[in-house]
Design a protein around this motif. Structure first.
Motif, PDB file in Angstrom:
ATOM      1  N   ARG A 261       0.766  -0.732  -0.186  1.00 37.13           N
ATOM      2  CA  ARG A 261      -0.206   0.186   0.111  1.00 37.13           C
ATOM      3  C   ARG A 261       0.662   1.274   0.093  1.00 37.13           C
ATOM      4  NH1 ARG A 261      -0.603   3.136   4.526  1.00 37.13           N
ATOM      5  NH2 ARG A 261      -0.581   1.445   5.968  1.00 37.13           N
ATOM      6  N   GLY A 262       0.522   2.034  -0.781  1.00 32.67           N
ATOM      7  CA  GLY A 262       1.320   3.723  -0.799  1.00 32.67           C
ATOM      8  C   GLY A 262       1.972   4.059  -1.578  1.00 32.67           C
ATOM      9  N   LEU A 263       2.836   2.812  -2.220  1.00 29.05           N
ATOM     10  CA  LEU A 263       4.607   3.427  -3.206  1.00 29.05           C
ATOM     11  C   LEU A 263       3.629   4.649  -4.060  1.00 29.05           C
ATOM     12  CD1 LEU A 263       5.125   0.127  -4.449  1.00 29.05           C
ATOM     13  CD2 LEU A 263       6.657   1.297  -2.435  1.00 29.05           C
ATOM     14  N   ARG A 264       4.623   5.249  -4.724  1.00 25.08           N
ATOM     15  CA  ARG A 264       4.583   6.278  -5.539  1.00 25.08           C
ATOM     16  C   ARG A 264       4.755   5.605  -6.759  1.00 25.08           C
ATOM     17  NH1 ARG A 264       1.491  10.916  -5.719  1.00 25.08           N
ATOM     18  NH2 ARG A 264       3.054  11.957  -6.235  1.00 25.08           N
ATOM     19  N   ALA A 265       4.469   6.831  -7.958  1.00 25.46           N
ATOM     20  CA  ALA A 265       4.522   6.117  -9.445  1.00 25.46           C
ATOM     21  C   ALA A 265       4.350   7.456  -9.938  1.00 25.46           C
ATOM     22  CB  ALA A 265       4.274   5.665 -10.706  1.00 25.46           C
ATOM     23  N   ARG A 266       5.546   7.747 -11.495  1.00 23.28           N
ATOM     24  CA  ARG A 266       5.641   9.225 -11.534  1.00 23.28           C
ATOM     25  C   ARG A 266       4.596   9.444 -12.628  1.00 23.28           C
ATOM     26  NH1 ARG A 266      10.174   5.684 -12.489  1.00 23.28           N
ATOM     27  NH2 ARG A 266      11.715   6.517 -11.894  1.00 23.28           N
ATOM     28  N   GLY A 267       3.657  10.410 -12.996  1.00 25.80           N
ATOM     29  CA  GLY A 267       2.679  11.136 -12.633  1.00 25.80           C
ATOM     30  C   GLY A 267       1.520  11.292 -12.043  1.00 25.80           C
ATOM     31  N   ASP A 268       1.807  11.257 -10.758  1.00 27.16           N
ATOM     32  CA  ASP A 268       1.529  11.365  -9.230  1.00 27.16           C
ATOM     33  C   ASP A 268       0.300  10.794  -9.584  1.00 27.16           C
ATOM     34  OD1 ASP A 268       0.514  13.268  -7.038  1.00 27.16           O
ATOM     35  OD2 ASP A 268      -0.669  15.363  -8.447  1.00 27.16           O
ATOM     36  N   VAL A 269       0.830   9.272  -9.180  1.00 30.04           N
ATOM     37  CA  VAL A 269      -0.039   8.177  -8.748  1.00 30.04           C
ATOM     38  C   VAL A 269       0.141   7.597  -7.724  1.00 30.04           C
ATOM     39  CG1 VAL A 269      -0.815   6.069  -9.664  1.00 30.04           C
ATOM     40  CG2 VAL A 269      -0.434   8.512 -11.390  1.00 30.04           C
ATOM     41  N   THR A 270      -0.873   6.691  -7.033  1.00 28.97           N
ATOM     42  CA  THR A 270      -0.172   6.384  -5.632  1.00 28.97           C
ATOM     43  C   THR A 270      -1.113   5.100  -5.866  1.00 28.97           C
ATOM     44  OG1 THR A 270      -0.181   8.345  -3.889  1.00 28.97           O
ATOM     45  CG2 THR A 270       0.130   5.974  -2.862  1.00 28.97           C
ATOM     46  N   VAL A 271      -0.019   3.699  -5.482  1.00 29.10           N
ATOM     47  CA  VAL A 271      -0.907   2.758  -5.947  1.00 29.10           C
ATOM     48  C   VAL A 271      -0.695   1.832  -5.119  1.00 29.10           C
ATOM     49  CG1 VAL A 271      -0.348   0.522  -7.535  1.00 29.10           C
ATOM     50  CG2 VAL A 271       0.716   3.241  -8.279  1.00 29.10           C
ATOM     51  N   ASP A 272      -1.735   0.541  -4.604  1.00 34.97           N
ATOM     52  CA  ASP A 272      -1.726  -0.266  -3.603  1.00 34.97           C
ATOM     53  C   ASP A 272      -1.698  -1.689  -4.725  1.00 34.97           C
ATOM     54  OD1 ASP A 272      -2.050   2.158  -1.646  1.00 34.97           O
ATOM     55  OD2 ASP A 272      -4.412   1.326  -1.819  1.00 34.97           O
ATOM     56  N   ALA A 273      -1.146  -2.461  -4.010  1.00 36.35           N
ATOM     57  CA  ALA A 273      -1.625  -4.424  -4.734  1.00 36.35           C
ATOM     58  C   ALA A 273      -1.868  -5.161  -3.941  1.00 36.35           C
ATOM     59  CB  ALA A 273      -0.646  -4.475  -5.586  1.00 36.35           C
ATOM     60  N   VAL A 274      -2.712  -5.941  -4.215  1.00 37.71           N
ATOM     61  CA  VAL A 274      -3.280  -7.797  -3.633  1.00 37.71           C
ATOM     62  C   VAL A 274      -2.680  -8.685  -4.189  1.00 37.71           C
ATOM     63  CG1 VAL A 274      -4.355  -9.054  -2.299  1.00 37.71           C
ATOM     64  CG2 VAL A 274      -4.767  -6.029  -1.995  1.00 37.71           C
ATOM     65  N   TRP A 275      -1.729  -9.458  -4.520  1.00 46.00           N
ATOM     66  CA  TRP A 275      -1.388 -10.519  -4.883  1.00 46.00           C
ATOM     67  C   TRP A 275      -2.014 -11.864  -4.395  1.00 46.00           C
ATOM     68  CZ3 TRP A 275       2.102  -7.281  -3.822  1.00 46.00           C
ATOM     69  CH2 TRP A 275       2.874  -9.096  -2.741  1.00 46.00           C
ATOM     70  N   ARG A 276      -2.390 -12.822  -5.252  1.00 44.86           N
ATOM     71  CA  ARG A 276      -2.452 -14.167  -4.501  1.00 44.86           C
ATOM     72  C   ARG A 276      -1.935 -15.520  -5.273  1.00 44.86           C
ATOM     73  NH1 ARG A 276      -7.691 -11.677  -3.095  1.00 44.86           N
ATOM     74  NH2 ARG A 276      -7.668 -11.009  -1.210  1.00 44.86           N
ATOM     75  N   ASN A 277      -1.688 -16.443  -4.885  1.00 46.22           N
ATOM     76  CA  ASN A 277      -1.412 -17.582  -5.557  1.00 46.22           C
ATOM     77  C   ASN A 277       0.134 -16.761  -6.709  1.00 46.22           C
ATOM     78  OD1 ASN A 277      -2.251 -19.490  -4.591  1.00 46.22           O
ATOM     79  ND2 ASN A 277      -4.414 -18.583  -5.411  1.00 46.22           N
ATOM     80  N   GLY A 278       0.753 -16.038  -6.032  1.00 48.26           N
ATOM     81  CA  GLY A 278       1.822 -15.299  -7.645  1.00 48.26           C
ATOM     82  C   GLY A 278       1.070 -14.598  -8.100  1.00 48.26           C
ATOM     83  N   ALA A 279       0.124 -14.145  -8.320  1.00 49.05           N
ATOM     84  CA  ALA A 279      -0.756 -13.614  -9.468  1.00 49.05           C
ATOM     85  C   ALA A 279      -1.301 -12.053  -9.235  1.00 49.05           C
ATOM     86  CB  ALA A 279      -1.379 -14.586 -10.158  1.00 49.05           C
ATOM     87  N   PRO A 280      -1.734 -11.554  -9.715  1.00 44.55           N
ATOM     88  CA  PRO A 280      -2.563  -9.919  -8.966  1.00 44.55           C
ATOM     89  C   PRO A 280      -3.306 -10.097  -9.169  1.00 44.55           C
ATOM     90  CG  PRO A 280      -0.553  -9.354 -10.882  1.00 44.55           C
ATOM     91  CD  PRO A 280      -0.669 -10.742 -10.887  1.00 44.55           C
ATOM     92  N   ASP A 281      -4.155  -9.952  -7.838  1.00 40.32           N
ATOM     93  CA  ASP A 281      -5.977  -9.829  -7.809  1.00 40.32           C
ATOM     94  C   ASP A 281      -6.438  -8.738  -7.309  1.00 40.32           C
ATOM     95  OD1 ASP A 281      -7.645 -11.711  -6.418  1.00 40.32           O
ATOM     96  OD2 ASP A 281      -7.610  -9.908  -5.217  1.00 40.32           O
ATOM     97  N   THR A 282      -6.191  -7.588  -7.153  1.00 40.72           N
ATOM     98  CA  THR A 282      -6.255  -6.083  -7.325  1.00 40.72           C
ATOM     99  C   THR A 282      -5.179  -5.448  -7.027  1.00 40.72           C
ATOM    100  OG1 THR A 282      -6.760  -5.885  -4.963  1.00 40.72           O
ATOM    101  CG2 THR A 282      -8.691  -7.446  -6.000  1.00 40.72           C
TER     102      THR A 282
END
Length: 769
Positions: A684-705
């Motif tokens: 939760r809360g990583l930043r990307a260029r373009g003024d974007v904040t990113v959260d991610a969840v992954w399960r079984n080695g693959a992105p989920d949300t």
């Protein structure tokens, strides 16, 4: 989020625990018979103005034609030995100086047991509080320490669960003989003037006892039979970051006012303000790799048992190491700092530290700040930006007098005193590309934030000057008529030549960034035209060699068995962004990395984490993280070169962030290099260029949300592996975003501040794409 140990620290480098508020830092040992707090204030340096013979690294007498002669020899022979170049262009360092310890506070504790019960020493990363606790004679003794940025002090409290059980004598020791130590009114004052450069320094420690008695005697303070006691410490010098004198006001008034204010604040309130301030930064990002540390296993044994496998304990250590990198940056670089984090952050116990604990600018200072924007610590980069801007004025003189060029320059190493010239260590004295590299972060901050006011007023003037230098100093290569850097040296490796890969890649980047910034701001049409013409003639610096490698030099002379720690010719892969995965240059970069191997110093392994992440090889990036934790990490989780250098901590944290989020070429790539060892997790809360904040969840080695929030209304493009299988994109109210899908990429117009969630088809009630 806690480092903990079941024994006191006996070694500064490998065991003591760091606290810091940016300008001030301390190492906590947690002894039983005596506590040691070694402390620093970041501006206490020898060298510079006032130090005999200080010359800013500039040639002390003119050398007309010296650089031209080196160029002629390189044009004729193809290369020149570093020793030969240093003999012509270098000079012995004079008055360079070094970062200094402020000394040690000792608390002598009477009646301490030989074997205390229930001993625990810890550092809470979320609170930024170090604690020590143990029992003796039926009494539980507790100590805690923190470095408060709002209060401007290092504070501590000694307490016990039996009234009247707190007794100690406070004293100060230091290798500096040019000082006095006095005690009056419960305040220990350390004051002096460095004999090397005349810098005035002062520290004050106020002792506030609850109950018992306090005695001030000469150069120490004794507390006897108290219920608890509080210590408040601050310090400073008369340093100022202004060329050429680098001197400001006597620190006495500032230190006195700071300690007075903190001492007048109730301890619990001082601590509350500190924790709130720290957590406002630290809690922006949370990483869960599905790990759990075994109960009752201290951090040193957790590290010793680490294998880099898929165990819950290994995942816990990796998460802790990432969090520790962010903690260390917060502790050693804050927005009210005069100076950025140096080779050792803010911590140093010596008057002659390794490499002077200075600012190496052929990668080390830059690496210190790779994680700042990515891991949502924008404020921590402000001292770096301020410091780079302060190098411009002395750097202009060096550019003019040594190179005959416009703009500004700095070479391989520098200090708080505007050392922008050279010394004479053959393999580490010449690197005029450093100024251009230093500006990369300034421009990247704009790319992360989109702040045009910052770009116009702060970043662009510095970037423009770095570009102007190269417009004047590039050399026409007689081999093919291209523009090259000459003399050129690939740090810290090989011979001098013309057009080494890293040199060309950095110069191309600074010219391109200057043009892009000028276009954004609508200024300097002449500079845009001049830089554009130079870019058209500039050697590209990306060549695939005879055995499939990316060439380090313009001539094909890389050795297959070369395992040098610097992999400088991959700059365009990271931290640059010209090399894209899947291209011939990316494949050649893989060949070069494989040949260099997975060894190296701590910071070198950290850089390789980032390289492999950029190549989208999460398993190899994770292997490098494992190599760093197993072979280049100390018991207190500091990175070791060896010896201790903090850049490896910072570089590794940045590398973990690169495995999870990348943002190049206007695309936010989420989970681009997820290793197989990280089966389930979230960030939760990583930043990307373009003024974007990113959260991610992954399960079984693959992105989920994946959830993204853009700070400014406008288009956004998100890439992730699960997009190709179908997904839904909706805002907080469940409204569809109207995203357009192209393979594994989504594009839509995002409203400022709105959270958009991308849900995989297996979890989405409907598949809308």
């Amino acid at each position: 989020m806690t480092l903990w140990y079941d024994e006191p620290a006996t070694d500064w480098e490998t065991q003591a625990l760091p606290i810091g508020n940016g300008p001030l830092g301390a190492m906590v040992f947690g002894g039983v018979a005596g506590e040691r707090l070694q402390f620093n204030e970041k501006t206490l340096w020898t060298g510079g103005p006032g130090s005999p013979g200080y010359d800013f690294g500039n040639w002390t007498s003119p050398r007309p034609g010296a650089i031209a002669e080196v160029r002629r020899q390189i044009d004729r022979d193809g290369s020149m030995a570093p020793e030969a170049v240093a003999a012509v262009l270098g000079q012995a360092r004079s008055g360079y100086g070094a970062y200094q310890t402020f000394g040690d506070l000792f608390l002598d504790l009477p009646g301490a047991p030989a074997t205390p019960e229930g001993y625990r020493r810890e550092l809470s990363l979320r609170e930024a509080v170090a604690r020590v606790g143990y029992s003796a004679g039926g009494v539980r003794h507790s100590r805690e320490y923190f470095a408060s940025n709002p209060g401007g002090v290092i504070a501590g409290r000694l307490s016990a669960d039996r009234p009247g059980a707190v007794s100690f004598t406070l004293r100060h020791t230091s290798p500096h003989e040019d000082k006095t130590v006095t005690a009056a009114g419960g305040r220990l004052t350390v004051r002096g003037r460095l004999s090397d450069n005349g810098m005035v320094f002062e520290a004050q420690v106020q002792v506030i006892a609850q109950g018992g008695t306090r005695t001030d005697a000469g150069d120490r303070i004794t507390v006897t039979g108290a219920d608890s006691a509080v210590l408040v410490l601050s310090g400073g010098t008369d340093y100022a970051d202004t060329y050429p004198a680098y001197r400001g006001e006597d620190p006495h008034a500032m230190v006195t006012a700071t300690v007075d204010a903190a001492a007048a604040t109730p301890y619990d309130e001082l601590r509350r303000r500190h924790v709130a301030d720290h957590r406002e930064l630290f809690d922006r990002v949370a990483l869960d790799l599905g790990g759990a540390a075994p109960a009752g296993v201290p951090t040193d044994r957790l590290r010793a048992s680490y294998t880099g496998g898929a165990s819950a304990a290994d995942r816990a250590l990796e998460s802790l190491f990432f969090a520790y990198g962010r903690y260390l940056l917060i502790a050693s670089s804050r927005e009210n700092d005069l100076l950025p984090a140096n080779l050792q952050g803010v911590w140093n116990t010596s008057t002659a530290p390794p490499w002077s604990a200075d600012y190496h600018v052929n990668i080390n200072l830059q690496m210190n700040y790779w994680l700042a924007e990515q891991t949502n610590l924008h404020e921590t980069a402000k001292p770096y930006i301020r410091y780079v801007a302060a190098l411009v004025e002395p750097g202009r003189r060096t550019a003019r007098d040594m190179y005959g060029a416009r703009g500004w320059v700095v070479n391989d190493e520098t200090t708080p005193f505007g050392f922008t010239g050279v010394h004479d260590w053959p393999t580490a004295f010449w690197f005029p590309e450093a100024a251009a590299w230093l500006t990369q972060h300034l421009y990247d901050t704009y790319r992360f934030t989109g702040d045009e006011t910052y770009l116009r007023e702060t970043a662009y003037p510095v970037l423009k000057g770095a570009a102007e230098f190269w417009l004047d100093f590039l050399h026409t290569d007689p081999r093919d008529g291209t523009l090259v850097v000459s003399p050129s040296y690939s740090p810290e490796h090989g011979d001098f030549s013309a057009g080494a890969a890293m040199s060309q890649q950095i110069v191309r980047e600074v010219l391109a960034n200057a043009v892009a910034a000028a276009r954004t701001l609508g200024v300097d049409a002449d500079l845009q035209a001049e830089a554009g013409a130079a870019l058209a003639r500039l050697d590209h610096g990306l060549r695939v060699g005879s055995w499939g490698q990316l060439q380090e030099w313009k001539s094909d002379r890389d050795a297959r068995d070369d395992t040098h720690r610097h992999v400088s010719h991959l700059y365009a892969l990271h931290p640059g962004d010209r090399i894209r995965p899947g291209t011939p240059e990316a494949e050649a970069a893989k060949v070069s990395l494989a040949a260099r191997g997975d060894g190296g110093t701590g910071w070198s392994k950290a850089w390789k984490i980032n390289f492999w992440a950029r190549l989208l090889d999460g398993d190899h990036a994770h292997r490098m993280l494992a190599e760093q934790l197993k072979g280049s990490t100390l018991d207190n989780l500091w990175d070791t070169h060896p010896p201790f250098q903090i850049d490896g901590n910072f570089g590794a944290a940045a590398g973990i962030a690169e495995m999870l989020v990348q943002s190049r070429h206007d695309v936010v790539h989420v989970l681009p290099a997820l290793p197989s060892a990280w089966k389930d997790g979230s960030v939760r809360g990583l930043r990307a260029r373009g003024d974007v904040t990113v959260d991610a969840v992954w399960r079984n080695g693959a992105p989920d949300t994946v959830t993204v929030r853009k700070g400014r209304t406008g288009p956004i493009t998100v890439r992730s592996s699960f997009v190709a299988g179908g997904c839904r994109v909706h805002d907080e109210r469940g409204h569809e975003a109207g995203a357009r899908r192209d393979g594994d990429t989504l594009t839509w117009t995002a409203r400022a501040g709105t959270a958009y969630t991308i849900t995989s088809s297996r979890n989405a009630p409907t598949i809308s794409l």
